[in-house]
Design a protein around this motif. Structure first.
Motif, PDB file in Angstrom:
ATOM      1  N   VAL A  99       0.720  -1.246  -0.079  1.00 32.04           N
ATOM      2  CA  VAL A  99       0.192  -0.135  -0.119  1.00 32.04           C
ATOM      3  C   VAL A  99       0.782   1.263  -0.138  1.00 32.04           C
ATOM      4  O   VAL A  99       0.651   2.215  -0.894  1.00 32.04           O
ATOM      5  CB  VAL A  99      -0.887  -0.002   1.285  1.00 32.04           C
ATOM      6  N   ARG A 100       1.889   1.407   0.726  1.00 27.25           N
ATOM      7  CA  ARG A 100       2.527   2.608   1.073  1.00 27.25           C
ATOM      8  C   ARG A 100       3.277   3.161  -0.105  1.00 27.25           C
ATOM      9  O   ARG A 100       3.219   4.246  -0.421  1.00 27.25           O
ATOM     10  CB  ARG A 100       3.578   2.438   2.174  1.00 27.25           C
ATOM     11  N   GLU A 104       2.310   6.893  -0.976  1.00 26.13           N
ATOM     12  CA  GLU A 104       3.509   7.928  -0.942  1.00 26.13           C
ATOM     13  C   GLU A 104       3.780   8.333  -2.333  1.00 26.13           C
ATOM     14  O   GLU A 104       4.217   9.697  -2.463  1.00 26.13           O
ATOM     15  CB  GLU A 104       4.701   7.148  -0.310  1.00 26.13           C
ATOM     16  N   HIS A 105       3.783   7.652  -3.364  1.00 32.20           N
ATOM     17  CA  HIS A 105       3.874   8.340  -4.846  1.00 32.20           C
ATOM     18  C   HIS A 105       2.673   9.124  -5.098  1.00 32.20           C
ATOM     19  O   HIS A 105       2.867  10.381  -5.689  1.00 32.20           O
ATOM     20  CB  HIS A 105       3.770   7.076  -5.626  1.00 32.20           C
ATOM     21  N   LEU A 106       1.682   9.028  -4.617  1.00 29.77           N
ATOM     22  CA  LEU A 106       0.452  10.043  -4.944  1.00 29.77           C
ATOM     23  C   LEU A 106       0.543  10.918  -4.210  1.00 29.77           C
ATOM     24  O   LEU A 106       0.220  12.392  -4.245  1.00 29.77           O
ATOM     25  CB  LEU A 106      -0.912   9.103  -4.403  1.00 29.77           C
ATOM     26  N   THR A 107       1.176  11.170  -2.954  1.00 25.32           N
ATOM     27  CA  THR A 107       1.554  12.382  -1.834  1.00 25.32           C
ATOM     28  C   THR A 107       2.430  13.015  -3.052  1.00 25.32           C
ATOM     29  O   THR A 107       2.404  14.486  -3.078  1.00 25.32           O
ATOM     30  CB  THR A 107       2.183  11.816  -0.750  1.00 25.32           C
ATOM     31  N   VAL A 108       3.646  12.498  -3.559  1.00 29.90           N
ATOM     32  CA  VAL A 108       4.499  13.199  -4.124  1.00 29.90           C
ATOM     33  C   VAL A 108       3.847  13.980  -5.612  1.00 29.90           C
ATOM     34  O   VAL A 108       4.412  15.092  -5.704  1.00 29.90           O
ATOM     35  CB  VAL A 108       5.698  12.474  -4.887  1.00 29.90           C
ATOM     36  N   ALA A 197      -4.598   8.137   4.943  1.00 31.25           N
ATOM     37  CA  ALA A 197      -5.501   7.224   4.426  1.00 31.25           C
ATOM     38  C   ALA A 197      -4.685   5.905   3.972  1.00 31.25           C
ATOM     39  O   ALA A 197      -5.535   4.741   4.012  1.00 31.25           O
ATOM     40  CB  ALA A 197      -5.769   7.825   2.808  1.00 31.25           C
ATOM     41  N   GLY A 198      -3.322   5.889   3.653  1.00 25.99           N
ATOM     42  CA  GLY A 198      -2.560   4.817   3.467  1.00 25.99           C
ATOM     43  C   GLY A 198      -2.812   3.746   4.511  1.00 25.99           C
ATOM     44  O   GLY A 198      -3.002   2.585   4.558  1.00 25.99           O
ATOM     45  N   ASP A 203      -4.910  -1.117   7.590  1.00 31.44           N
ATOM     46  CA  ASP A 203      -5.677  -1.736   8.629  1.00 31.44           C
ATOM     47  C   ASP A 203      -6.870  -2.604   7.629  1.00 31.44           C
ATOM     48  O   ASP A 203      -7.216  -3.657   8.406  1.00 31.44           O
ATOM     49  CB  ASP A 203      -6.279  -0.724   9.423  1.00 31.44           C
ATOM     50  N   ALA A 204      -7.510  -1.956   6.863  1.00 28.17           N
ATOM     51  CA  ALA A 204      -8.760  -2.538   6.302  1.00 28.17           C
ATOM     52  C   ALA A 204      -8.217  -3.792   5.587  1.00 28.17           C
ATOM     53  O   ALA A 204      -9.109  -4.868   5.560  1.00 28.17           O
ATOM     54  CB  ALA A 204      -9.320  -1.615   5.199  1.00 28.17           C
TER      55      ALA A 204
END
Length: 233
Positions: A99-100, A104-108, A197-198, A203-204
């Motif tokens: 997931v991360r 994290e790419h979407l954050t960038v 969100a990540g 968790d889900a």
């Protein structure tokens, strides 16, 4: 002469990048089949309506080029995360390496971005889903991540495990697409940040894998659920 070739090469690279960005945006907003090559070329600022075809050939190759553009930075992030967790036997660690890297790419990428919605549109189409899935599984790091998840799973029937893999994929891609769309439309105050969100997605997905299996879903015969006296009727 060399300078002229360099200029032409730079111009061609700039055109390709413009087409990739335009196609990603249009596919994300409208879907894979609602967008013509002419619309992509126009959105990329190209006077030649066949520019997308000229630079990428088929629609499938254009899709692959968009995916490849994002896969490289995502896999760089995954490489570091896989290295960090080593031989972990914790399910959450391995789900995190799935997931991360994406969040994290979407954050960038910042806001607005279109990659998550583009990927969800591609995965929703049976033809393109096969292409994207096959290409993704050429990544040794992604295969290692999936193997790591599998090693940490509870004992599940084969069919249930296969179904939950599909659920995990859909949960990841479509949740990110919906989150990306909300951020683009309403701004950061409307949604949590990508890192938050990540963690919620991790968790889900962990909860999905650890959810109990009903006996019918596990493949037990339906009569196992019937009243004991039914056989005497």
């Amino acid at each position: 002469m060399k300078a002229e070739r360099t200029i032409r090469s730079d111009r061609s690279t700039g055109t390709r990048e413009a087409i990739l960005s335009a196609a990603e945006w249009l596919f994300a907003e409208r879907g894979m089949y609602a967008v013509s090559n002419r619309q992509i070329s126009e959105a990329a600022g190209q006077g030649n309506n066949a520019a997308a075809c000229y630079h990428f050939g088929t629609r499938t190759e254009l899709l692959r080029a968009i995916e490849s553009k994002h896969r490289e930075p995502i896999e760089e992030l995954r490489a570091q995360m896989v290295s960090d967790i080593g031989d972990s036997t914790e399910l959450r660690d391995w789900v995190g390496t799935l997931v991360r890297p994406l969040t994290e790419h979407l954050t960038v990428l910042g806001t607005p971005s279109w990659y998550a919605r583009f990927a969800a549109q591609a995965m929703a189409d049976p033809t393109y889903r096969k292409v994207v899935t096959k290409d993704a599984l050429t990544s040794p790091l992604l295969v290692q991540t999936i193997d790591g998840i599998n090693r940490c799973l509870p004992d599940l029937p084969k069919r249930v495990r296969a179904e939950r893999i599909v659920m995990m994929r859909n949960l990841l891609m479509h949740t990110c697409a919906e989150h990306e769309g909300a951020l683009a439309e309403y701004g950061p105050r409307a949604r949590s940040s990508w890192p938050v969100a990540g963690e919620g997605l991790i968790d889900a997905i962990v909860g999905l894998w650890r959810a109990p299996v009903h006996v019918i879903a596990a493949g037990e015969p339906a009569e196992a659920e019937q009243p004991k006296n039914q056989g005497a009727q």
